[in-house]
Design an enzyme around this catalytic site. Structure first.
Site, short mmCIF file in Angstrom:
data_model
loop_
_atom_site.label_atom_id
_atom_site.label_comp_id
_atom_site.label_asym_id
_atom_site.label_seq_id
_atom_site.Cartn_x
_atom_site.Cartn_y
_atom_site.Cartn_z
N GLU A 127 0.75 -1.36 0.50
CA GLU A 127 -0.04 0.25 0.18
C GLU A 127 0.88 1.32 0.05
O GLU A 127 1.95 1.24 0.62
CB GLU A 127 -1.10 0.20 1.31
CG GLU A 127 -2.29 0.37 0.93
CD GLU A 127 -3.60 -0.34 0.02
OE1 GLU A 127 -3.47 -0.19 -1.33
OE2 GLU A 127 -3.49 -1.28 0.39
N THR A 143 3.08 1.85 -2.04
CA THR A 143 4.42 1.44 -2.44
C THR A 143 4.52 1.93 -4.20
O THR A 143 5.66 2.07 -4.95
CB THR A 143 4.54 -0.08 -2.62
OG1 THR A 143 3.07 -0.22 -2.43
CG2 THR A 143 4.66 -0.24 -1.15
N ALA A 159 -14.89 3.88 -0.36
CA ALA A 159 -14.61 2.89 0.17
C ALA A 159 -13.66 2.23 -0.10
O ALA A 159 -13.53 1.40 0.62
CB ALA A 159 -15.77 1.39 -0.14
N GLY A 160 -12.60 2.69 -0.85
CA GLY A 160 -11.04 1.96 -0.92
C GLY A 160 -11.23 1.41 -1.87
O GLY A 160 -10.37 0.65 -1.66
N LEU A 161 -12.60 1.06 -2.34
CA LEU A 161 -12.21 -0.47 -3.59
C LEU A 161 -11.94 0.36 -5.32
O LEU A 161 -12.18 -0.18 -5.99
CB LEU A 161 -13.74 -0.67 -3.61
CG LEU A 161 -13.66 -1.42 -2.40
CD1 LEU A 161 -15.27 -2.29 -2.36
CD2 LEU A 161 -13.05 -2.52 -1.63
N SER A 210 -13.60 3.58 -7.07
CA SER A 210 -14.46 3.09 -7.56
C SER A 210 -14.51 4.17 -9.32
O SER A 210 -14.90 4.28 -9.98
CB SER A 210 -16.14 3.69 -7.62
OG SER A 210 -15.33 4.76 -6.82
N SER A 211 -13.68 5.14 -8.51
CA SER A 211 -13.21 6.26 -9.91
C SER A 211 -11.88 5.52 -10.70
O SER A 211 -12.09 5.66 -11.82
CB SER A 211 -12.33 6.83 -9.60
OG SER A 211 -11.17 6.83 -8.34
N ASP A 228 -4.74 0.92 -8.96
CA ASP A 228 -5.56 1.00 -9.50
C ASP A 228 -6.14 1.03 -10.88
O ASP A 228 -7.25 -0.31 -10.82
CB ASP A 228 -6.71 1.92 -8.13
CG ASP A 228 -6.32 2.21 -7.34
OD1 ASP A 228 -5.67 1.58 -6.54
OD2 ASP A 228 -6.64 3.63 -6.54
N TYR A 234 -3.78 12.62 1.06
CA TYR A 234 -2.35 11.80 -0.08
C TYR A 234 -1.87 12.20 -0.56
O TYR A 234 -0.38 11.62 -0.71
CB TYR A 234 -3.90 11.01 -1.13
CG TYR A 234 -3.22 9.79 -2.02
CD1 TYR A 234 -3.41 8.65 -1.86
CD2 TYR A 234 -2.51 10.72 -3.70
CE1 TYR A 234 -3.08 7.63 -1.94
CE2 TYR A 234 -2.43 9.13 -4.03
CZ TYR A 234 -2.09 8.48 -3.85
OH TYR A 234 -1.54 7.05 -4.73
#
Ligand code: GLA
Length: 378
Positions: free
Chosen positions: A33, A35, A121-123, A125-126, A171, A221
């Site tokens: 993470e 990284t 949710a940190g998944l 989506s964007s 992502d 971030y």
């Protein structure tokens, strides 16, 4: 009705004809993470939560997009000055522009999209949204001539240039390259990657969503990334990929305490990803889990991207004897990812839901991880 069918029929209703349909996926990340933008390793996989889009060229130079879940529409041209005001539409616009900037073709089109990737949710989506449009526009206007890694870069540059998030490549890579049943280890410096089958016998991967929303725009971030870049510059290297603890300690007088802790986390995480890869080869899930807990501690104490609710979920996982647990994604809310033995699963989920609810007055959401395909045409 599946989400794809819903989007298809909404498209016909709105635009009176049929278009071509595509999906792209959200992602998990087992380990690695923060990284990616440090030239390190990540270990993501696409999941069975998708964004689906139906598109059709409209023989004009305008793009008309309808976001079904929001009930909102946007219409924009394809020049730089045509940037739309709605935040969600900037993702679509950015993808168009980034294709055009690379010499690719995009003309006007009509589109409808919807998704079931939980937002914030940190998944990712964007990234799913960027990837579904990048993949579709490559198929429709470029005969698939843009290679998949460039499609991922188009999504990443959309974040950088149109959405204010200076993200890494993980992502969008996962959204484009994901394959059913496989995690991927990506070396974010060489961009070499390897697929790893992931069906841990006797274990399940489950996400617990704190439903605390994070906001990456104008956010800590970008500041984390700046810290890492400052330390790399001080050490005279391109990225922290090349840093060791010894180099960091030698340079300590020239580095702020905060930057030192950020870099210490990144250097540790680089090593943990490699240990997890070795452990997976021998089905040693205890080591995988131990590394996940260490990652959480680093993200909480050194990188400072966790939050109270997520730390609470991590503590419950440990108390329940869950093999591995950590915050996942950019941080500042979102989910924990948990590696749980089958026999512990029910008790853990019940305990975590009950205790979280008692403390915060709402239940967390539970998502079983199903590792699935990335961007594709349907
Ligand atoms: C966000 C970013 C990724 C990555 C993760 C942290 O999801 O988009 O590039 O940096 O955070 O690992």
């Amino acid at each position: 009705m599946t989400i794809v069918d819903t989007v298809k029929s909404a498209f016909s209703e709105r635009f009176g004809d049929e278009g071509r349909s595509y999906t792209s996926a959200g992602r998990i990340n087992l380990i690695g993470e923060h990284t990616d933008y440090n030239g390190g390793f990540v270990f993501p996989g696409a999941i069975d939560k998708v964004i689906a889009a139906t598109l059709r060229p409209n023989a004009t130079d305008r793009v008309n997009v309808h976001a079904l879940d929001l009930g909102e529409s946007a219409s924009f041209g394809l020049e730089e000055a045509d940037v739309p005001s709605q935040p969600w539409a900037r993702y679509v616009f950015g993808v168009c522009r980034e294709i055009i900037k690379r010499g690719g073709h995009v003309r006007g089109f009509d589109a409808v999209f919807a998704g079931n990737v939980p937002l914030g949710a940190g998944l990712s989506s964007s990234a799913a949204l960027e990837s579904v449009f990048a993949f579709a526009l490559n198929d429709i206007f470029n005969q698939g001539s843009i290679d998949p890694m460039t499609l991922a870069r188009i999504g990443q540059d959309t974040e950088h240039h149109y959405c204010g998030v200076n993200c890494g490549i993980m992502d969008q890579f996962a959204s484009i390259f994901g394959r059913q049943g496989k995690l991927m280890r990506l070396d974010c410096r060489s961009m070499e990657y390897e697929y790893f089958p992931f069906n841990p016998d006797g274990y399940r991967l489950v996400l617990i969503d704190s439903v605390v929303k994070h906001e990456l725009v104008d956010s800590p971030y970008n500041k984390r990334r700046q810290s890492c870049e400052r330390v790399a510059a001080t050490l005279g290297i391109d990225t922290l990929r090349d840093a060791t603890m010894e180099m960091l300690d030698n340079a300590r007088p020239r580095i702020s305490d905060e930057d030192y802790r950020r870099a210490r986390y990144v250097i540790g995480e680089k090593q943990r990803v490699l240990e997890v890869c070795d452990a997976l080869k021998r089905d040693d899930y205890d080591t995988v889990g131990r590394m996940m807990y260490l990652t959480h501690a680093g993200l909480r104490d050194d990188y400072e991207v966790s939050c109270e609710e997520i730390d609470f979920l991590n503590d419950i996982a440990r108390e329940c004897g869950v093999t591995g647990s950590r915050i996942m994604g950019g941080g500042f809310g979102g989910c924990t990812i948990n590696l749980v033995k089958n026999e512990l699963y029910d008790r853990f989920i019940q305990t975590a839901s009950r205790r979280f609810n008692e403390r915060y007055g709402h239940s967390p959401k539970i998502y079983d991880v199903v590792i699935s395909d990335g961007a594709r045409s349907i």
